[in-house]
Design an enzyme around this catalytic site. Structure first.
Site, PDB file in Angstrom:
ATOM      1  N   ARG A 126     -55.523  11.409 -45.146  1.00  0.00           N
ATOM      2  CA  ARG A 126     -55.489  12.579 -45.835  1.00  0.00           C
ATOM      3  C   ARG A 126     -55.713  12.555 -47.182  1.00  0.00           C
ATOM      4  NH1 ARG A 126     -51.841  12.491 -41.678  1.00  0.00           N
ATOM      5  NH2 ARG A 126     -50.245  11.661 -43.232  1.00  0.00           N
TER       6      ARG A 126
ATOM      7  N   GLU B 251     -42.728  -0.024 -41.610  1.00  0.00           N
ATOM      8  CA  GLU B 251     -41.341   0.153 -40.805  1.00  0.00           C
ATOM      9  C   GLU B 251     -41.440  -0.904 -39.941  1.00  0.00           C
ATOM     10  OE1 GLU B 251     -38.312   3.769 -40.374  1.00  0.00           O
ATOM     11  OE2 GLU B 251     -40.361   4.403 -41.051  1.00  0.00           O
TER      12      GLU B 251
END
Length: 188
Positions: A71, A108
């Site tokens: 993005r 993560e």
């Protein structure tokens, strides 16, 4: 919320924040996804957003704006065009056709790798890194390291949205990267 060009940057930032769509529980339960596509769909909103970045960097004597996959690719080339400077793509591994330099970083649950062309910039080039959002900071930190390995001076990291509760902006600042974000959202 209405916005007029004569309003202050704080008003513009509030306007941008009001146009970000929040999608609960996407892509997984408990995540509040901050969707920037409404900012891109409305010409006025896109112009206000781009103008905030242009106002910030118009006198910064930059050589490039680097955009982070994916993005960051939407906003960074527009900002580079408006500043009349070059654009550098920092892509996910395997997406660039020429010789690359890569940097891996922790997610993560696992790792990811981004790459840059080895000739994307040179020693002393002044660069701003731009993305849509700062969460954990891993992608922007990897981009900073890549640019610095090529000799660039990373002037600042910039994003539309900061999610400070995820710790990325703190991590980036602690590692010497000044940041500019248009707005922030608490929580995840």
């Amino acid at each position: 919320m209405p916005y007029a060009p004569a309003d202050t940057p704080q008003d513009a930032a509030a306007f941008i924040k009001s146009q970000v769509r929040t999608i609960p529980d996407w892509p997984m339960a408990g995540v509040q996804f901050r969707d920037i596509t409404p900012l891109l769909q409305r010409p006025k909103t896109l112009r206000v957003l781009i103008d905030l970045f242009i106002e910030r960097y118009v006198e910064a004597k930059l050589d490039y704006v680097a955009g982070l996959d994916a993005r960051g690719f939407i906003i960074a080339p527009i900002v580079a065009y408006e500043l009349n400077i070059g654009f550098i793509p920092i892509r996910k591994i395997g997406k660039l056709p020429y010789k690359t330099v890569s940097e891996s970083y922790a997610l993560e649950y696992g790792t990811a790798t981004v790459e840059i062309h080895e000739d994307a910039c040179g020693a002393g080039d002044r660069v701003v890194i731009l993305d849509d959002l700062i969460a954990t900071g891993g992608t922007m930190m990897a981009g900073k390291k890549l640019l610095e390995r090529l000799g660039a001076v990373v002037v600042e990291g910039a994003a539309i949205i900061d999610l400070p509760d995820l710790g990325g902006s703190k991590l980036l600042r602690e590692n010497g990267l000044p940041l500019f974000t248009v707005t922030e959202f608490g929580g995840h």
